[in-house]
Each structure stands twice: as structure tokens, then as C-alpha cells.
Design a protein around this motif. Structure first.
Motif, PDB file in Angstrom:
ATOM      1  N   PHE A   1     -10.957   9.693   2.317  1.00 53.26           N
ATOM      2  CA  PHE A   1      -9.900  10.575   1.799  1.00 53.26           C
ATOM      3  C   PHE A   1     -10.467  11.948   1.484  1.00 53.26           C
ATOM      4  CE2 PHE A   1      -8.718   6.247   0.751  1.00 53.26           C
ATOM      5  CZ  PHE A   1      -7.436   6.186   1.269  1.00 53.26           C
TER       6      PHE A   1
ATOM      7  N   VAL B   1      -0.163   7.098   3.011  1.00 54.93           N
ATOM      8  CA  VAL B   1      -1.169   8.152   2.968  1.00 54.93           C
ATOM      9  C   VAL B   1      -0.495   9.464   3.344  1.00 54.93           C
ATOM     10  CG1 VAL B   1      -3.302   8.996   3.980  1.00 54.93           C
ATOM     11  CG2 VAL B   1      -2.990   6.563   3.581  1.00 54.93           C
ATOM     12  N   ALA B   2      -0.619  10.420   2.451  1.00 53.62           N
ATOM     13  CA  ALA B   2       0.076  11.692   2.692  1.00 53.62           C
ATOM     14  C   ALA B   2      -0.467  12.418   3.921  1.00 53.62           C
ATOM     15  CB  ALA B   2      -0.075  12.597   1.472  1.00 53.62           C
TER      16      ALA B   2
ATOM     17  N   ARG C   1      -5.389   4.046  -4.442  1.00 55.20           N
ATOM     18  CA  ARG C   1      -5.491   3.605  -3.056  1.00 55.20           C
ATOM     19  C   ARG C   1      -6.708   2.683  -2.850  1.00 55.20           C
ATOM     20  NH1 ARG C   1      -2.938   2.750   1.605  1.00 55.20           N
ATOM     21  NH2 ARG C   1      -4.377   3.120   3.306  1.00 55.20           N
TER      22      ARG C   1
ATOM     23  N   ILE D   1      -7.440  14.319   1.505  1.00 54.46           N
ATOM     24  CA  ILE D   1      -6.148  13.681   1.249  1.00 54.46           C
ATOM     25  C   ILE D   1      -6.048  13.258  -0.215  1.00 54.46           C
ATOM     26  CG2 ILE D   1      -4.695  11.685   1.789  1.00 54.46           C
ATOM     27  CD1 ILE D   1      -6.031  11.721   4.587  1.00 54.46           C
TER      28      ILE D   1
ATOM     29  N   LEU E   1      -6.678  -1.094  -1.419  1.00 55.33           N
ATOM     30  CA  LEU E   1      -7.482  -1.510  -0.268  1.00 55.33           C
ATOM     31  C   LEU E   1      -8.286  -2.765  -0.593  1.00 55.33           C
ATOM     32  CD1 LEU E   1      -8.773   1.947   0.984  1.00 55.33           C
ATOM     33  CD2 LEU E   1      -7.340   0.360   2.280  1.00 55.33           C
TER      34      LEU E   1
ATOM     35  N   PHE F   1       0.175  -4.002   9.912  1.00 60.34           N
ATOM     36  CA  PHE F   1       0.121  -2.556  10.152  1.00 60.34           C
ATOM     37  C   PHE F   1       0.222  -2.178  11.628  1.00 60.34           C
ATOM     38  CE2 PHE F   1      -2.446  -3.297   6.236  1.00 60.34           C
ATOM     39  CZ  PHE F   1      -1.518  -2.792   5.338  1.00 60.34           C
TER      40      PHE F   1
ATOM     41  N   MET G   1       0.828  -1.190   0.000  1.00 62.22           N
ATOM     42  CA  MET G   1       0.000   0.000   0.000  1.00 62.22           C
ATOM     43  C   MET G   1       0.858   1.233   0.000  1.00 62.22           C
ATOM     44  SD  MET G   1      -3.485  -0.538   1.880  1.00 62.22           S
ATOM     45  CE  MET G   1      -3.096  -0.570   3.583  1.00 62.22           C
ATOM     46  N   SER G   2       0.400   2.222  -0.736  1.00 65.73           N
ATOM     47  CA  SER G   2       1.154   3.467  -0.751  1.00 65.73           C
ATOM     48  C   SER G   2       0.871   4.249   0.525  1.00 65.73           C
ATOM     49  CB  SER G   2       0.764   4.286  -1.973  1.00 65.73           C
ATOM     50  OG  SER G   2      -0.586   4.076  -2.273  1.00 65.73           O
TER      51      SER G   2
ATOM     52  N   ILE H   1      -9.570   0.715   7.359  1.00 66.51           N
ATOM     53  CA  ILE H   1      -8.099   0.812   7.342  1.00 66.51           C
ATOM     54  C   ILE H   1      -7.598   1.821   6.310  1.00 66.51           C
ATOM     55  CG2 ILE H   1      -7.704  -1.526   8.233  1.00 66.51           C
ATOM     56  CD1 ILE H   1      -6.997  -2.340   5.332  1.00 66.51           C
ATOM     57  N   ALA H   2      -8.529   2.471   5.603  1.00 66.94           N
ATOM     58  CA  ALA H   2      -8.143   3.354   4.498  1.00 66.94           C
ATOM     59  C   ALA H   2      -7.113   4.402   4.907  1.00 66.94           C
ATOM     60  CB  ALA H   2      -9.383   4.035   3.920  1.00 66.94           C
ATOM     61  N   LEU H   3      -7.290   4.994   6.076  1.00 69.40           N
ATOM     62  CA  LEU H   3      -6.439   6.120   6.464  1.00 69.40           C
ATOM     63  C   LEU H   3      -5.305   5.702   7.396  1.00 69.40           C
ATOM     64  CD1 LEU H   3      -9.345   8.655   7.062  1.00 69.40           C
ATOM     65  CD2 LEU H   3      -7.880   8.507   5.057  1.00 69.40           C
ATOM     66  N   ASN H   4      -4.898   4.442   7.329  1.00 70.34           N
ATOM     67  CA  ASN H   4      -3.854   3.920   8.215  1.00 70.34           C
ATOM     68  C   ASN H   4      -4.110   4.257   9.678  1.00 70.34           C
ATOM     69  OD1 ASN H   4      -2.508   2.818   6.113  1.00 70.34           O
ATOM     70  ND2 ASN H   4      -0.920   4.402   6.003  1.00 70.34           N
TER      71      ASN H   4
END
Ligand SMILES: Nc1ncnc2c1ncn2[C@@H]1O[C@H](COP(=O)(O)OP(=O)(O)OP(=O)(O)O)[C@@H](O)[C@H]1O
Ligand SMILES: Nc1ncnc2c1ncn2[C@@H]1O[C@H](COP(=O)(O)OP(=O)(O)OP(=O)(O)O)[C@@H](O)[C@H]1O
Ligand code: SF4
Ligand code: SF4
Ligand SMILES: [Mg+2]
Ligand SMILES: [Mg+2]
Lengths: 350, 330
Positions: free
Chosen positions: B129, A349-350, B143, B134, B147, B214, A346-347, B179-182
Motif C-alpha cells: 500500500f 482498495v481505493a 486492511r 494507497i 488480510l 475474488f 474486505m474493504s 492479494i493485498a492490492l486485489n
């Protein structure tokens, strides 16, 4: 010759739907004897409730129809009974506990009125006698201060108490057969234990036969003498609980037993999985219904549906490969996580 | 496979909840206040370490979801503190909460209720996002595909709607969104309770893998103790708004101290017909959080109740396996 309390033979039930006719129950057979508990287990949508509705002749009308087979209750075929005759059997001789207790209770009538009504329909007793009997029944199912509860409405009771009221209603006429569809699924384990204990107790006293539908293999192992494992409308395997739990032969049964987390498995270890999911009734495969998820599948499995065959007396299975599987039963191979590999990339997240 | 024990000495907790209370005012009729309160969460203190799973077990209505929602700040707790990474977030306003909304996520029992049914899976996964502002369109789309891959769904799912998926697949969509936004912490509220046995294990494996990959922390809420024990490092048992016992999974299972924990464990049906159950069937009804019993809240059902239990409220002990019960004087 001893006669089974309930004997379902080659039952086929179909539904008329917008997208076409579907066969929800396809040629299933099983028996329940007096004093015995039969468990029915299987994936959501495999036909457990439809089987129960077929026996009770309570299929949604006009879509649902029994199109084949016999349902012998105390030797009499329920399929051919008239609506009026069936009404008498229902409630008086067969009690039913539905998956969702609220469907069985009328929200605008008191608990007491609903219980006494059931008794009055099926028994030649006076209203006073019915009230007294209803209170005794509520007490038996473990409802505290039953005389007060009689005057209350369903919404005033907790989920667990409602389910116990439904069980009291199903047992009120001392039926010979109790059909319980997921009676404890919505309940906490401590309340579940209470209700299962109660059903067991009443069964010993009244010699009732019980057909218990659940997806909880623990509940089956603890309360049933025999079990039917269903998959996509068919019987995959059936036998005594010892046959099925000690010597599971159908790949689906094996998968189920291997995939449940147990209290003694090491924490966070990888669980065995059954990859994929159940086919829909509208696109059932031509061959074995478990074929798309089966790790023992051969090309020949996809041609026609496997017949049900006897592995040992009382233990039957529907799988072409059962002889090979049985020969290897001592070393059930544990395939972990097959077919579900995940790549983590996974890249940021900025 | 060996489990690496968490070294709790050098790391500080990710989450520290202190004496948390959530009291809902009880209303009767429209607008009418009764002055009574539903003490759904009534003085809870818990810690969660980075990478750790705390299992939360207890019967229906005991306040598990409410506790989870207070931590995720979907509710503003009545009192107490919720320290996340050193900051007390319990009283923060909308703006100040923004960064924490990224770090703390939730997964629900029925993903259908939490997924917008009129949005495609692509839109659902892009939303976090957009809300947090983001990346550009292209970044977001890449992204989303990543996912889907992580949770084991085909890339073509982006154009499909939630109702086109099975329960297990929908749960995967819910997990992908969470989990999208870590995030650092995920509150999993009964994430497998509605799923078939054969699908449950797929989702549990996925959650365990994601955690390792993660370094996620989980608060894992469920009523199936076997499931909780499988996924958790430690377990907290809740009864009527309070934690009554905590400990590592093995100790809770083998040497439960609180009578409620003991009856809970004895009631779990074991999938082995040779197993002889030693069930302790509880009698008495579940009390209500609006009128909790005096003293120990469990005294109305406790098989070991003593006189002192009816009047004196026990407190959680301060030892290796904290328990709140008069049988264990500290
Ligand atoms: N009224 C109906 N019309 C059309 N199809 C139906 C109807 N009722 C049930 N079915 C179909 O019959 C199949 C079997 O359903 P059934 O309710 O028996 O499943 P089940 O095994 O009881 O599942 P669960 O564990 O979810 O209760 C399902 O595929 C369902 O979609
Ligand atoms: N938003 C709310 N407003 C008022 N009361 C609430 C609210 N949410 C929960 N409650 C009440 O708080 C108590 C705890 O509920 P909660 O949903 O936290 O229980 P739970 O442990 O998650 O139960 P379950 O296992 O059934 O999900 C219950 O009495 C419930 O009715
Ligand atoms: S018949 Fe073939 S595909 Fe079906 S369960 Fe047996 S081995 Fe598997
Ligand atoms: S404090 Fe008393 S009533 Fe409460 S759990 Fe302990 S023994 Fe039982
Ligand atoms: Mg059903
Ligand atoms: Mg909840």
C-alpha cells in the motif's frame, strides 16, 4: 529363527540445545529384513533423519546422543561398538545416501577419486582395479560416459547426476543394508523413477535390505513392503504397505492419506486437511502428540502418551481409540476443511 | 461438487503471451562474454482467462520460473509480447508498469526468501500500500487485519517476525501480501513444494477459495502433477524452454499425446500399493538450454524418436489438445 538385517529396539535419541534437552526420537522400534524395503514417512522434523544418523552413529557431536535402546545390525549392537569398529561397518556393510547429495561429496576432489577411495578403504584391491570398478558402478547407476565423468568435479554435474554418484558410492561395496534419506526428493519425477528402479534392481541382485526415508506416500506405496509412520519423534503406526494404505488406523495416517490430492479427485474440490501443526519438541504435550490436531480426541487422550499396540499381526498403532477406529474403518469419514473456516470480508482498495 | 466450465467464447483472455523469448547471455569468468545464450524461454505462447488456473509443469531448469518472471515483468523478455488486459506490457518502463504491478503478483516456493526478515508481518503486509501510495495509516492497518483473517492467521501476528512462523504459516503471509492490492493474476511459483503433505492441502484449499471469491487467475507452477491437476483448469507441459503440449487436466492425464508428457505421467508414484505401475523409465540425460539438441529437443530421450526428429523442429499443433511432436502431423 530368521534374524532381521536391522532391528531397532526402543531407540531414544536426544539433543542438547540452548533452550534445553530435546528428545528427537522417542522410543521407536522397527525391523528390516534382507531383500526387503522399509519406508519411513512423516512430517518434517518428526525424527526421520535423526533415526538414520543414530543407526550410522553420525549424530552431530557433542549435542546428539543415543540415550537408550539397541540397534542390532546382523545381530550385533551398533550402539556399543567402538568408533573404529563402527567405521568398518559404515561404508562396507551399511551404505548411506544423505538427504542433500552435496554433503556427501567433496567439492575439491574428482568423482573418480572419491569413488575409488571408498573402494580402496573397504576392499583389498589395487588402484587400477578400483578405477575399473568405479567406472562399472557409475555405468550401473545410469551415468552416461562414466570414464569422462570420473575426471569431473561435483559442480560439473546436474543435481540428478550428483545424486546418482552418491548412490554409486553407497552401493560401491555391495552393502547388506542401504539407508537412503530422501534420495529422490530434489529430483524430477522422471529421474526419480530412474533411481527408484535402479535401487530395486540392485536390491534384487544383491539381496540388500533398504531403509527408505521419504515424505512421498506414492514412493512408499510403489517401492516398500512395509512402512513406519512417525509423528513428533514417535511411531504412530507401522505395518505392511497393505495394512497401512488399506486399513489406516491412526488418525494421523488417515489424515495424511485423505489430504493428498490424487489424480482422480475432481479438480478444485476441497481437500481434506489436518488442521493446525506439529508441536515443537520443546513444548510437547503430556498425552498423545497428535492430540491438538486430532478429530477423534477424547479428554483421556491428553493424560499420557498412548502405548503401541498390535491391531493385527505385524500391524501396530499408537492410539487409545484404535479399537473404535478399526471398527469404523470401512467408512472413513471425510471431514473437509474442518477447523479452518475463513471469512471473506474486505474493504475495497481505493 | 460441479465445476462450472469456463465460457471462453464471450470473454477475452486476461493474459495473452505471444512467442515469448528470454535468452540469458552466458558468462564465463568475471565480465567475460562467450557469445552463447541460455535460451531459458524460447518461443512460448499461452493464454489465461479471467478466473482460470493454468498449470505449468516441466522438469527442473526447463524455464518455468523464468516464464513466470517475464510475465510479472521481473525480467524484461528478449522478444515476444505479454498482453495483459489488452495492453502489451513486455516493453513498458518502470512508471508505465506501476498499475500492472498491482494487477500481477507472485507467490514463491520459499516465502522466507521473499519476506524481509527484519520487518514484522504488519510492516510486510503494509508495504504494498505504501509503495502504491494507497490509503492512510488507519486504512492500511484495518486492511492488514482483514488480510490476515482471509488467510487464516490470528490478528496478533502483525507484531511478529517471519522466522517465528512455520513454513505453512509463512506461505500464508506470502499469499496475504500477494492479494493485498486485489490483483487479477497471481503467478504461483511452486507455492506448496516445500511444505509437508498435511500443510499442502491447507494452502491449496486456501488458494482455491481465494480464487472463487475474488475471481483470480493463476499461473500455477509445480512439479507435482497430482497437485497441478487438482488446482488447474488447463495444464501446459514445458520442455527445454518450449511448451510441448497443453490441454485440460483430465485430457492431459488420460490421453497425453506428447511422449514426454506420457513418460511424465507414467513416472508419478501412485499412493496405492495395489496399483501396478507402467513406468516408462527415460534413458539419456537432460539436455542443456545452452546447447539444445537440434530438431525436437526431446529426441535425445524420446522412446519414439524417428529420423525426422533429429533435424526438423516440430511446431505446436492447432487443435483441441495442442502438441508439438512429429507423431501428430497436422
Ligand atoms: N543438531 C541438532 N540439534 C538440535 N536439534 C536437532 C538437531 N538435529 C535435528 N534436531 C531436531 O530433531 C528433530 C528431528 O529432526 P530430523 O532431521 O530427524 O527431522 P526429519 O524427520 O528428517 O525432517 P525432514 O523431513 O525435514 O528432513 C527436529 O525437531 C530437529 O529440530
Ligand atoms: N537470472 C538468470 N540469469 C541467467 N540464467 C538464468 C537466470 N534465471 C534462470 N536462468 C537459467 O534459465 C534456465 C531456466 O531456469 P528456471 O529457473 O526458469 O527453471 P525452472 O523450470 O523454474 O526450474 P526449477 O524447477 O528448478 O525451478 C536454467 O538454465 C537457469 O540456469
Ligand atoms: S490417542 Fe486420542 S488424540 Fe491421539 S490419535 Fe488417538 S484419538 Fe487422537
Ligand atoms: S518429435 Fe520425435 S523425438 Fe520429439 S517427441 Fe515427437 S517422436 Fe519424440
Ligand atoms: Mg530429514
Ligand atoms: Mg523454478
Amino acid at each position: 529363527m530368521s534374524q532381521a538385517m536391522l532391528s531397532v529396539r526402543n531407540l531414544i535419541t536426544e539433543f542438547e540445545t540452548d533452550e534445553g534437552r530435546v528428545r528427537a526420537v522417542d522410543n521407536i522400534s522397527f525391523e528390516v529384513n534382507a531383500g526387503e524395503t522399509l519406508g519411513i514417512v512423516g512430517e518434517s522434523g518428526c525424527g526421520k533423519s535423526v533415526t538414520a544418523q543414530s543407526i550410522m552413529r553420525l549424530l552431530p557431536q557433542p549435542m546428539g546422543q543415543i540415550v537408550g535402546g539397541e540397534i542390532l545390525f546382523q545381530g550385533r549392537d551398533l550402539v556399543s561398538l567402538s568408533v573404529a569398529e563402527m567405521q568398518k561397518v559404515r561404508g562396507a556393510r551399511i551404505g548411506m545416501v544423505f538427504q542433500e547429495p552435496m554433503t556427501a561429496l567433496n567439492p575439491v576432489h574428482t568423482i573418480g577419486r572419491q569413488l575409488t577411495e571408498v573402494l580402496l578403504i573397504h576392499k583389498p584391491i589395487t588402484k587400477d582395479q578400483a578405477i575399473r570398478e568405479a567406472i562399472v558402478m557409475l555405468d550401473k547407476v545410469g551415468i552416461p560416459s562414466p570414464d569422462i565423468r570420473m575426471t569431473e568435479y561435483p559442480h560439473q554435474l546436474s543435481g540428478g547426476m550428483r545424486q546418482r554418484v552418491v548412490i554409486a558410492m553407497a552401493l560401491a561395496c555391495q552393502p547388506s543394508l542401504l539407508i537412503a534419506d530422501e534420495p529422490t526428493t530434489a529430483l524430477d519425477v522422471t529421474i526419480q523413477a530412474q533411481i527408484l528402479e535402479l535401487i530395486k534392481e540392485l536390491q534384487t541382485h544383491m539381496g540388500m535390505a533398504v531403509m527408505l526415508i521419504t515424505h512421498d506416500l506414492g514412493v512408499i506405496a510403489e517401492t516398500c513392503s512395509s512402512v513406519v509412520v512417525m509423528y513428533a519423534g514417535k511411531v504412530a503406526e507401522k505395518g505392511s504397505v497393505y495394512d497401512v494404505f488399506d486399513r489406516p488406523t491412526h488418525p494421523y495416517t488417515r489424515g495424511l492419506l485423505e489430504s493428498i490430492p490424487r489424480l482422480d479427485t475432481p479438480p478444485k474440490s476441497k481437500l481434506t486437511i489436518i488442521p493446525g501443526m506439529v508441536p515443537g519438541l520443546l513444548d510437547l504435550p503430556q498425552g498423545c502428540r497428535f492430540e491438538n490436531r486430532c478429530r477423534y480426541r477424547k479428554d483421556s487422550c491428553t493424560v499420557a502418551s498412548p502405548p503401541i499396540e498390535t491391531v493385527e499381526p505385524g500391524h501396530e498403532v499408537s492410539c487409545y481409540e484404535w479399537r473404535d477406529l478399526k471398527a469404523n474403518e470401512s467408512k472413513i469419514d471425510v471431514v473437509t476443511g474442518g477447523g479452518d473456516s475463513i471469512t471473506f470480508k474486505m474493504s475495497a482498495v481505493a | 461438487m460441479s465445476v462450472i466450465p469456463l465460457d471462453t467464447s464471450s470473454v477475452s483472455p486476461l493474459l495473452q503471451v505471444r512467442d515469448l523469448k528470454m535468452h540469458f547471455p552466458v558468462k564465463e569468468g568475471v565480465f567475460m562474454r562467450t557469445g552463447k545464450f541460455n535460451k531459458a524461454v524460447d518461443g512460448v505462447s499461452i493464454n489465461i482467462m479471467p478466473g482460470e488456473t493454468l498449470g505449468l509443469v516441466g522438469e527442473s531448469g526447463c524455464g518455468k520460473s523464468t516464464l513466470g518472471r517475464c510475465i510479472a515483468r521481473l525480467y524484461q523478455p528478449t522478444s515476444g509480447t505479454v498482453e495483459f488486459g489488452g495492453t502489451d506490457i513486455s516493453r513498458l518502463g518502470r512508471r508505465a508498469l506501476m498499475p500492472f504491478r498491482r494487477d500481477i503478483q507472485m507467490i514463491f516456493q520459499d516465502p522466507m526468501e521473499s519476506l524481509n526478515s527484519r520487518h514484522t508481518v504488519g510492516q510486510i503486509l503494509e508495504e504494498p500500500f505504501i509503495v502504491q501510495n494507497i490509503g492512510d495509516k488507519q486504512f492500511r492497518q484495518t486492511r492488514v487485519k482483514e488480510l490476515l483473517n482471509v488467510v487464516g492467521l490470528p490478528a496478533r501476528s502483525v507484531t511478529r517476525y517471519p522466522f517465528e512462523f512455520s513454513g505453512g504459516q509463512r506461505q500464508r503471509i506470502g499469499i496475504a501480501r500477494s492479494i493485498a492490492l486485489n490483483p487479477k493474476l497471481i503467478i504461483c511459483d511452486e507455492p506448496v513444494s516445500a511444505l509437508d503433505v498435511s500443510i499442502q492441502s491447507q494452502i491449496l484449499n486456501l488458494l482455491i477459495e481465494l480464487q472463487k471469491e475474488f475471481n483470480l487467475s493463476y499461473l500455477f507452477i509445480a512439479h507435482d502433477l497430482a497437485v497441478v491437476k487438482h488446482i488447474s483448469d488447463r495444464i501446459a507441459i514445458m520442455y527445454l524452454g518450449k511448451i510441448v503440449e497443453t490441454g485440460d487436466g483430465e485430457s492431459i492425464y488420460r490421453t497425453a499425446r506428447h511422449p514426454y508428457t506420457q513418460s511424465l505421467i507414467s513416472a508419478i508414484p501412485v499412493p496405492d500399493p495395489h496399483h501396478k505401475s507402467h513406468r516408462q523409465v527415460l534413458v539419456g540425460d537432460v539436455p542443456s538450454p545452452i546447447n539444445p539438441p537440434s530438431g525436437c529437443a526431446f529426441h535425445t530421450r524420446c522412446p519414439k524418436v524417428m529420423d525426422v526428429c533429429r533435424t526438423v523442429t516440430p511446431v505446436l499443433s492447432d487443435d483441441r489438445q495442442p502438441v508439438s511432436c512429429h507423431l501428430y502431423p497436422s
